[in-house]
Design an enzyme around this catalytic site. Structure first.
Site, PDB file in Angstrom:
ATOM      1  N   CYS A 101      31.104  53.029  59.190  1.00  0.00           N
ATOM      2  CA  CYS A 101      30.191  52.583  60.125  1.00  0.00           C
ATOM      3  C   CYS A 101      28.860  52.204  59.019  1.00  0.00           C
ATOM      4  O   CYS A 101      28.451  53.129  58.414  1.00  0.00           O
ATOM      5  CB  CYS A 101      29.741  53.478  61.246  1.00  0.00           C
ATOM      6  SG  CYS A 101      28.351  52.907  62.046  1.00  0.00           S
ATOM      7  N   GLU A 109      32.212  63.095  59.085  1.00  0.00           N
ATOM      8  CA  GLU A 109      30.683  62.670  59.056  1.00  0.00           C
ATOM      9  C   GLU A 109      30.007  63.429  58.152  1.00  0.00           C
ATOM     10  O   GLU A 109      29.317  63.035  57.018  1.00  0.00           O
ATOM     11  CB  GLU A 109      29.940  61.981  60.051  1.00  0.00           C
ATOM     12  CG  GLU A 109      28.683  61.108  59.618  1.00  0.00           C
ATOM     13  CD  GLU A 109      27.746  60.707  60.766  1.00  0.00           C
ATOM     14  OE1 GLU A 109      26.780  60.715  60.422  1.00  0.00           O
ATOM     15  OE2 GLU A 109      28.624  60.551  62.064  1.00  0.00           O
ATOM     16  N   SER A 111      35.644  63.886  69.706  1.00  0.00           N
ATOM     17  CA  SER A 111      34.583  63.049  69.470  1.00  0.00           C
ATOM     18  C   SER A 111      32.877  63.522  70.105  1.00  0.00           C
ATOM     19  O   SER A 111      32.633  63.881  71.031  1.00  0.00           O
ATOM     20  CB  SER A 111      34.647  61.862  70.650  1.00  0.00           C
ATOM     21  OG  SER A 111      33.448  61.146  70.989  1.00  0.00           O
ATOM     22  N   SER A 112      32.201  63.778  68.946  1.00  0.00           N
ATOM     23  CA  SER A 112      31.119  64.473  69.068  1.00  0.00           C
ATOM     24  C   SER A 112      30.000  63.891  70.247  1.00  0.00           C
ATOM     25  O   SER A 112      29.320  64.542  70.837  1.00  0.00           O
ATOM     26  CB  SER A 112      30.129  64.332  67.666  1.00  0.00           C
ATOM     27  OG  SER A 112      29.023  65.335  67.611  1.00  0.00           O
ATOM     28  N   SER A 154      33.345  55.699  71.050  1.00  0.00           N
ATOM     29  CA  SER A 154      34.633  55.019  70.568  1.00  0.00           C
ATOM     30  C   SER A 154      35.865  54.904  71.690  1.00  0.00           C
ATOM     31  O   SER A 154      36.830  54.903  71.438  1.00  0.00           O
ATOM     32  CB  SER A 154      35.303  56.211  69.686  1.00  0.00           C
ATOM     33  OG  SER A 154      35.165  57.543  70.175  1.00  0.00           O
TER      34      SER A 154
END
EC number: 1.17.7.4
Length: 348
Positions: free
Chosen positions: A120, A150, A246-247, A291
Site C-alpha cells: 500500500c 507491516e 486483520s488489525s 480488507s
C-alpha cells in the site's frame, strides 16, 4: 439501498429466527466500510498478475488479511507462501499490501524472482519516513503490534534505529539514547484513540518527541473508526465483518465497545452470527474492515433481514474517492496497451 447478489453458504438462509424485541428492529450500516484503495490495488494486482503470467503466481504472506479474499485468489491460481525461499527460482512473486523489509526484497532478488510490489502506498510512506529519520540518526519509536507484517517491514528499513511500542502500557519501559533526537511512527491500521494515548504518554517521558511529517494511521482506518463510533452510540449490538488477523477489523470491535455498543463481535461470514447475540436487540450496527469485500457485508444484511432486521439505515460520516495506480509491471495489458484498470484498480 441496492443489494449485491451473493452465493449463499449452504444452510445459511433462514438460520436466524425473527424473535420479537422491545422497539423497532433496524440495522445501522456504517459508511465508509470495506475495501480501501490500498487493498483494492493489492487484490487487483494479484488478479492481473494471473492474467498476465498465468497460474501459478506466488504471493508472500496473505495479500490482505481476509480469509475469503485469499481463498478466492487461491481458486484462481495464486499460491501463498510464508517466505520467498518457498518460491521456485525465476517465478513471479507478489509482495502483500502490508509491505516487506529490504531483506525480503534482497532475498527475492538473489533467487531471481520476478517481484511485483503491491505494498500500500501509505505503508510505503511510513517506510520512507523510517529511512529518512534513521539517516538523520533519530531513534524511532514505532507504535504497532509485534509480529504484524507491516511492523516487521517498517522496522526492517531501519533495524538499528527502531524500538517497538506495542501500546500505552509499554511506554514506561522505553529507554532512548538521546531524548532530544526521538520521533514516533505508527502502524497504519491502529486505533486512532489508543495511538494518540500512546503518543501522549511518550511525550510525557520525552518532551522533545517529534511527530511524523503527516499522519501515519491511514485515512481508511480513521474513517471506519469514526463511522463505527457514530453507529455504536445507538447500537445494542455491532457486527464487524473481518478476519481475526486483520488489525483494523479487530480495532473496530474495540472502538464499538468503547463508544457505547452493548456488545460487539467480529465474523468472517454471516453464518457465524449466533442467535443468542440477537436476544433483546433492536438496533444492530454493521461495518466491515478495510480488507473485506462488500459481498460479505451483503450476506450479513440478508441473514439479519431474515431475522426481522429488514430496515437498513446507512450512517455515512465521510466520502472516499482515493485510488492508487497498480504496480508498474501491471499497468499494461498483454498486448502492451494501457490497461483500463491501471489507475485505481476496479474503480468505484
Amino acid at each position: 439501498m441496492p443489494r449485491i447478489p451473493v452465493k449463499r453458504e449452504p444452510g445459511s438462509r433462514g438460520r436466524l429466527q425473527d424473535i420479537p424485541v422491545q422497539g423497532q428492529k433496524r440495522v445501522l450500516l456504517a459508511a465508509p466500510r470495506g475495501y480501501c484503495a490500498g487493498v483494492d490495488r493489492a487484490v487487483v494486482a494479484v488478479e492481473k498478475a494471473l492474467e498476465h503470467y498465468g497460474a501459478p503466481v506466488y504471493v508472500r504472506k496473505q495479500i490482505v488479511h481476509n480469509v475469503h479474499v485469499v481463498s478466492e485468489l487461491e481458486q484462481q491460481g495464486a499460491i501463498f507462501v510464508d517466505e520467498v525461499d518457498e518460491v521456485p527460482e525465476g517465478a513471479h512473486v507478489v509482495f502483500s499490501a502490508h509491505g516487506v523489509s529490504p531483506a525480503v526484497v534482497n532475498a527475492a532478488a538473489e533467487r531471481g524472482l520476478r517481484a511485483i510490489d503491491a505494498t500500500c502506498p501509505l505503508v510505503t510512506k511510513v517506510h520512507r519516513e523510517a529511512v529518512r529519520f534513521s539517516r538523520d540518526d533519530f531513534e524511532i519509536l514505532l507504535i504497532g503490534h509485534a509480529g504484524h507484517e507491516e511492523v516487521e517491514g517498517t522496522a526492517g528499513e531501519a533495524p538499528d534505529h527502531v524500538t517497538l511500542v506495542n501500546g500505552p502500557d509499554d511506554v514506561d519501559s522505553i529507554t532512548v539514547k538521546d531524548p532530544d533526537k526521538v520521533v514516533w511512527l505508527s502502524q497504519t491500521t491502529l486505533s486512532v484513540d489508543e495511538t494518540m494515548e500512546t503518543v501522549r504518554r511518550l511525550r510525557e517521558r520525552f518532551p522533545n518527541l517529534q511527530d511524523p511529517p503527516s499522519d501515519d494511521i491511514c485515512y481508511a482506518t480513521q474513517n471506519r473508526q469514526v463511522a463505527i463510533k457514530k453507529v455504536a452510540e445507538q447500537a445494542d449490538l455491532v457486527i464487524v465483518v473481518g478476519s481475526a488477523n486483520s488489525s483494523n477489523s479487530v480495532r473496530l470491535v474495540e472502538v464499538a465497545l468503547e463508544y457505547g455498543a452493548k456488545a460487539a463481535y467480529r465474523v468472517d461470514y454471516a453464518s457465524e452470527i449466533r442467535q443468542e447475540w440477537l436476544e433483546g436487540v433492536a438496533t444492530v450496527g454493521v461495518t466491515s474492515g478495510a480488507s473485506v469485500p462488500e459481498v460479505l457485508v451483503q450476506e450479513v444484511l440478508q441473514d439479519l433481514s431474515g431475522a426481522g432486521y429488514a430496515e437498513v439505515q446507512e450512517v455515512k460520516t465521510a466520502e472516499e474517492d482515493l485510488m492508487f495506480s497498480l504496480p508498474k509491471e501491471l499497468r499494461k495489458d498483454i498486448t502492451g496497451k494501457q490497461d483500463a484498470r491501471a489507475i485505481g484498480g476496479r474503480g468505484r
